[in-house]
Design an enzyme around this catalytic site. Structure first.
Site, PDB file in Angstrom:
ATOM      1  CB  VAL A  19       5.075   7.322 -25.319  1.00 55.08           C
ATOM      2  CG1 VAL A  19       4.399   8.135 -25.691  1.00 55.08           C
ATOM      3  CG2 VAL A  19       5.812   6.753 -24.536  1.00 55.08           C
ATOM      4  CB  CYS A  71      10.193   7.419 -21.624  1.00 54.43           C
ATOM      5  SG  CYS A  71      10.580   6.331 -20.470  1.00 54.43           S
TER       6      CYS A  71
END
Lengths: 482, 535
Positions: free
Chosen positions: B180, B176
């Site tokens: 991001v 993640c």
């Protein structure tokens, strides 16, 4: 000293495999205990080298998996995408008593299961809604903690605002824990962050939240057990021992812990801390703020149990001291018989360890009680003060490896050929394939407890069954062995 | 010992653990007791009772009342009204699948770009299921990388990983964090190569695998596609190589790969298994640790573009890969489900038709034996109501097999569901007399399933180890099929595929039913009237 020099040569040899930069960085983390040195001579708590197989976890793992997770009657939301909560679901075996899903929630996974739109638009509204839904479905929960995962910090969600609003609305604590995985260099920072949330979000309102037991009067022998996560039930024999010496344990923080015990903690006279690494922060705070002293103890193996009980008793009066002696004496025969049984099978066996928290040093005397010798040890996520404390436990010539990489650990083991390796699940099968007996020291290999007198009996049995497992002799085929 | 949910029907009373402190013996001196028996002793039961006063706990009556309420229809409705909370989901995240599929290729080091905690979790999870080492590295990104991006970490990471672990291929996925902050893997790999951190010729396929999109099966697809696209680049030949490709998807049973290879061997078919991680997760103990055990050679993988066709056993795990092979490679692809009798029949007949090779006599014999086994025992499963959960393809196969045996799937929970899958499964259910009571609960989790099982009870639960909590709460016996299975050993070594696999699965199911019957009839002079020797 030959051993010290030999070991240093070994380190140099193993480091040869690294590219220049990697070698330079890793060399600072490998060392040998030298006589008279007050620490282990290694650097620690630094960033892991990229691309190297580290065993370390992240701040989320430290906050949710270790410190807050075992508080059984609160709901701990893994806030962010599904993975972190999923992988840490029921992984640590911190035992508790309660009705799961009704008044306790330890073996459940609560997640906000972030989708792409939550990343784009932010997850605060969803978080608020989640807390409403939790109230609806789990009315007996004693509060909520929000463990934020990597994306939450990166997209700038204001989980503190949600926590404040929802705590007001529900009348229950809602604790935002900023433990995104990219913070810090290991799970260690997660412990610290979680401790800080107790300091900032819980203890200031402790008097308001606290439910006192009927007729409760603070007493001179009130203590807290801090930093025992009750792996395989560890904290319970420890509690029993404390009580047998006349102390009253009013809080277990956080193995088999409840929120009320957290807020009971400031009423105690002394914090007794087992895992220094994960919870020294809150002990220091409570000392400063409430004048509550703290003491590190070690309940692995009869020698250290007796030492620790005497050290604890010395903080109190003669009644407690006498009772401590009684408790030690009462267990002597049992310990003698277990050592008589297992020591002959384990005498002279060598061990290499690598664990987190307190274990790389605290377990050494338990091995010694069985006639075993630790020849190498190190922490996944220790700090300088851990290595300083370790110096008292290890002998000259002991190999010390901080944040040891898979490669280094394997090479060291090949060269030193110990009789037992004691580390974690990720290491277990690597070494078993090398025909090296292994015990998991994070989870006690699904056994336990290992703390306290009963724990030592299980420990002794387990070391025997690992080392003297007859299947080790089957690995080489008879036609090759001949 | 605890407030339980009154599920006494599945607890076996023994003198040592009668669930109540009062009658328990004190600790026996000289006997080592571990957690299984230690804590039921009086002194610990007293300790728990004493500790309770500090816990600020609700009264036992209140707990019992709420426990009872959680079993109600009212609770079920509230439970199904939730829109934001997920409790006990039956899905993991993308990188797990990416690492899993990468590990089936020769000399391949799975590498996760992002913060390091994720890779520790992936390694732990796979290791716990298989009881095998699982080797993977990460970029160990921290705050500074969050600000400046992960390029520096990747350059160093690739360099160290290459030097230390000497991989033939590094399969790169993201977590993640990297997603991001928007790290560009393609550019990073190119830069790393240009700057000489890794050799130009080292294959470094990469896949974007954030946890906030899809699940572990999505990651599997993304990585498999990336590996194949990378390795087959410029490898398209004029003619086919006469081989067929086979992919099993996120299938936890390494026994299935071996069973498939045996079947293909009987046929005499030349094949490539796309991601053969059967040795990765079941390597022999020879006293020597081997870092890489992936069995699909890079050469074979590169040549897979020239195969006659590709078979996929999991339709919803590998849509992008299949699409690529069909359109970009112009290759024929097939979806079959060689599970249960009919599924295996269909696969074998089509395999025979496609390859022009007759179905081996040996398999026909095996079929006869499997059908014989099913016939012998079918009476015990006929009409049994079943709840099941898991990944889409996996649930599909189990459902089909249950229908074939006359069992009735009732609650089917698939957290990582999609509409195509639901439509296809619904059709299968509608077409069977045994599927009429079934509901597919897409995107729901195991806490939803708990409500379903309390309000509309079933005879049997089928799923992974997480189902044991549902077993405890509802008293429904659990057959462990799926991933992960942490609390039973060696299940992954078996096949669930083909006729042999049908027998294995049937064995687990039928003997769980028989075990449960024994448990229900074991109390002397009370329920043991039908504690039969012969069943």
């Amino acid at each position: 000293m030959t051993t010290v020099e030999d070991r240093k040569d070994l380190i140099d040899e193993v480091l040869e495999a690294y590219p220049e930069k990697g070698k330079k960085r890793r060399s600072k983390h490998l060392g040998v205990k030298e006589a008279e040195a007050s620490d282990c001579g290694v650097k620690s708590n630094k960033k892991s080298v990229p691309g190297v197989m580290t065993t370390r976890g992240c701040a989320y793992a430290g906050a949710k998996g270790v410190v807050w997770g075992p508080v059984k009657d609160m709901i701990h939301i893994s806030h962010g995408p599904v993975g972190c909560g999923y992988y840490s679901w029921s992984g640590r075996r911190n035992y508790y008593v309660g009705t799961t899903g009704v008044d306790t929630f330890g073996t459940m996974q609560f997640t906000s299961d972030f989708q792409e739109r939550d990343i784009v638009f932010g997850g605060d509204k969803k978080l608020a809604k989640i807390i409403d839904e939790l109230e609806e479905l789990f009315p007996l929960s004693q509060g909520t903690t929000i463990e934020s995962e990597c994306p939450v910090g990166l997209i700038g969600d204001d989980i503190e605002a949600v926590a404040r609003a929802k705590a007001k609305e529900t009348g229950k604590p809602v604790v935002p824990v900023r433990c995104e995985g990219f913070r810090g260099v290991s799970q260690s920072l997660g412990h610290h962050i979680a401790n800080d949330t107790v300091r900032d979000w819980v203890l200031p309102k402790a008097d308001e939240y606290r439910k006192l037991p009927e007729g409760f009067e603070p007493g001179p022998y009130d203590v807290n057990i801090v930093g025992d996560y009750n792996i395989g039930g560890d904290a319970w024999p420890s509690r029993k021992l404390m009580e047998s010496m006349g102390l009253r344990v009013i809080s277990q923080f956080s193995g088999d812990g409840s929120f009320n015990e957290v807020v009971m903690a400031p009423l105690a006279k002394l914090n007794l801390i087992h895992c220094y690494r994960s919870m020294n922060y809150i002990c220091r705070f409570m000392e400063e703020k409430y004048g509550i002293g703290w003491l590190e103890y070690n309940f692995f193996g009869p020698t250290q149990i007796a030492n620790s009980m005497r050290k604890i008793a010395a903080q109190f009066d003669e009644t407690i001291q006498a009772k401590a002696e009684e408790a030690i004496a009462a267990n002597q025969a049992r310990m003698d018989s277990i050592i008589a049984k297992y020591r002959p099978r384990l005498e002279g066996k060598t061990v290499m360890m690598m664990v987190g928290g307190l274990r790389p040093r605290h377990i050494i005397p338990a091995f010694k009680d069985l006639g075993m010798k630790v020849i190498g040890t190190g922490y996944e996520f220790g700090h300088a003060d851990d290595y300083k404390r370790t110096a008292d436990y290890v002998e000259e010539g002991t190999l010390i490896y901080d944040d040891v990489s898979g490669f280094e650990f394997e090479e060291f083991a090949k060269k030193l050929n110990p009789d037992l390796i004691a580390a974690g699940i990720k290491e277990k099968y690597v070494f078993q394939k090398m025909a090296l007996p292994f015990r998991q020291m994070h989870s006690w290999d699904y056994s336990g407890p290992y703390h306290g007198y009963e724990g030592f009996e299980v420990f002794a049995r387990d070391m025997d069954l690992a080392i003297n497992n007859p299947t080790w002799s089957l690995i080489k085929t008879p036609w090759e062995a001949a | 010992m605890t407030d339980n949910l009154d599920n006494t029907q599945n607890s076996t009373p023994t003198p040592e653990s009668n669930g109540n402190g009062a009658g328990n013996p004190p600790v026996e001196p000289g006997k080592i007791q571990d957690h299984f028996d230690l804590f039921v002793n009086n002194e610990y039961q007293d300790l728990f009772a004493d500790k309770r006063q500090y816990e600020g706990a609700h009264s036992h009556e209140k707990v019992a009342e709420v426990a009872e309420w959680t079993k109600s229809w009212e609770y079920r409705e509230k439970n199904f009204e939730r829109t934001s909370l997920t409790v006990n989901p039956a899905k993991a995240c993308q990188p797990l699948g990416a690492l899993f599929v990468a590990s089936g290729f020769e000399g391949t080091l799975p590498y996760s770009h992002g913060s390091q905690g994720c890779v520790a979790y992936f390694r732990t999870h796979l290791t716990r299921n298989y009881k095998e080492p699982f080797q993977a590295v990460s970029s160990s990104m921290t705050e500074d990388a969050a600000v400046f991006g992960g390029l520096a970490n990747m350059k160093l990471g690739l360099e160290n990983a290459y030097e230390l672990y000497k991989p033939k291929m590094i399969a790169l996925c993201t977590t993640c964090m990297a997603e991001v902050i928007g790290d560009d893997l393609g550019a990073f790999v190119t830069t790393s190569k240009q700057e000489g951190h890794i050799p130009e010729e080292l294959p470094v396929p990469f896949a974007h695998t954030p946890s906030f999109v899809g699940s572990h099966i999505t990651g599997y697809d993304n990585m498999l596609k990336s590996i194949l696209v990378n390795l087959t680049k410029d490898k398209k030949a004029e003619t086919t190589n006469g081989k067929f490709n086979f992919n099993l998807g996120f299938d936890p049973y390494i026994g299935n790969i071996r069973e498939l290879k045996r079947i293909l061997g009987l046929f005499g078919i030349d094949y490539t298994i796309l991601s053969d991680n059967s040795d990765t997760f079941d390597s022999p103990n020879t006293g020597e640790f081997k870092m890489y055990n992936g069995l699909t050679t890079l050469e074979d993988a590169a040549d897979s573009i020239n195969a006659e066709g590709s078979f996929f056993f999991q339709k919803y795990t590998t849509p992008k890969t299949q699409e690529t092979i069909t359109t970009a490679w112009g290759q024929k692809t097939y979806n079959f489900r060689p599970f249960g009798i009919k599924g295996t029949d269909e696969f074998l007949m089509n395999l025979s038709a496609i390859t022009g090779k007759p179905i081996p006599q040996e398999l026909q014999q095996e079929r006869g034996r499997a059908v014989d086994a099913l016939t012998d025992s079918q009476a015990w499963i006929h009409g049994k109501r079943i709840a099941l959960y898991g990944d889409p393809d996996h649930v599909f196969n189990v459902t089909q097999f249950l229908l074939e045996m006359g069992a009735e799937p009732v609650h089917i929970v698939v957290t990582n569901s999609n509409t195509d899958f639901e439509a296809e499964l619904r059709e299968v259910l509608t077409n069977s007399p045994y599927g009429q009571d079934a509901t597919i609960w897409g995107k729901k989790d195991l806490w939803h399933l708990r409500s379903l099982m309390f309000t509309e009870p079933v005879d049997l639960l089928i799923g992974n180890s997480y189902g044991k909590y549902l077993w405890r709460d509802t008293g429904t016996p659990l057959v462990r099929i799926g991933y992960p299975i942490f609390d039973r050993h060696h299940m992954h070594r078996y096949a669930t595929l083909g006729y042999q696999g049908a027998i294995n699965q049937f064995n687990w199911i039928i003997n769980t039913i028989l075990d449960e019957l024994d448990r229900q009839t074991i109390v002397p002079a009370k329920t043991d009237i039908s504690f039969d020797l012969i069943r």
